[in-house]
Scaffold this motif. Structure first.
Motif, PDB file in Angstrom:
ATOM      1  N   ASN A 114       0.840  -1.201   0.000  1.00 37.69           N
ATOM      2  CA  ASN A 114       0.000   0.000   0.000  1.00 37.69           C
ATOM      3  C   ASN A 114       0.874   1.249   0.000  1.00 37.69           C
ATOM      4  N   ASN A 115       0.233   2.386  -0.101  1.00 33.03           N
ATOM      5  CA  ASN A 115       0.980   3.647  -0.153  1.00 33.03           C
ATOM      6  C   ASN A 115       1.448   4.114   1.224  1.00 33.03           C
ATOM      7  N   CYS A 116       0.941   3.519   2.258  1.00 35.93           N
ATOM      8  CA  CYS A 116       1.274   3.922   3.626  1.00 35.93           C
ATOM      9  C   CYS A 116       2.660   3.382   4.008  1.00 35.93           C
ATOM     10  N   CYS A 117       3.473   4.248   4.557  1.00 31.48           N
ATOM     11  CA  CYS A 117       4.822   3.828   4.984  1.00 31.48           C
ATOM     12  C   CYS A 117       4.725   3.019   6.282  1.00 31.48           C
TER      13      CYS A 117
END
Length: 126
Positions: A114-117
């Motif tokens: 996903n785009n979340c770090c």
């Protein structure tokens, strides 16, 4: 006989370092003679001892303890050095654990879909 400036220069330390060592009891404070304090060869040896012990990773409190021992106090010297070695081993374990944690974070960041770090998410949720 050396003044504090000449002692510092000869031993390649700062004058303030010598004064600090005197304040904490690692080095003696010589008596004043004609408005100067003069240092002798014993002071050079003490300062050299301190520098070598610091280079070996010893703490000032450990150095102070060693300075009070005699050459024949081998068992006590070994005890001081063993305690320092135990502290170093403990620190190595802590650093290895930290290294593993950071490596895991990097791996998770590389594989996240996903785009979340995941690193920031972990830090913010902790």
């Amino acid at each position: 006989m050396l003044t504090i400036g000449k002692l510092a220069k000869q031993c390649q330390v700062n004058v303030e370092t010598i004064r600090y060592y005197q304040r904490i009891g690692l080095m003696r404070i010589p008596e004043t003679t004609q408005s100067y304090r003069y240092y002798n060869s014993q002071d050079i040896e003490t300062l050299s001892f301190i520098q070598k012990a610091k280079d070996a990773g010893l703490q000032l409190s450990e150095i102070q303890e060693l300075l009070q021992l005699q050459l024949e106090d081998r068992e006590q010297v070994r005890h001081v050095i063993q305690q320092r070695l135990d502290k170093i081993d403990q620190r190595i374990q802590e650093l290895n654990s930290l290294k593993q944690r950071l490596s895991t974070w990097i791996d998770e960041c590389k594989t996240a879909n996903n785009n979340c770090c995941p690193i920031l998410k972990e830090l913010k949720n902790s």
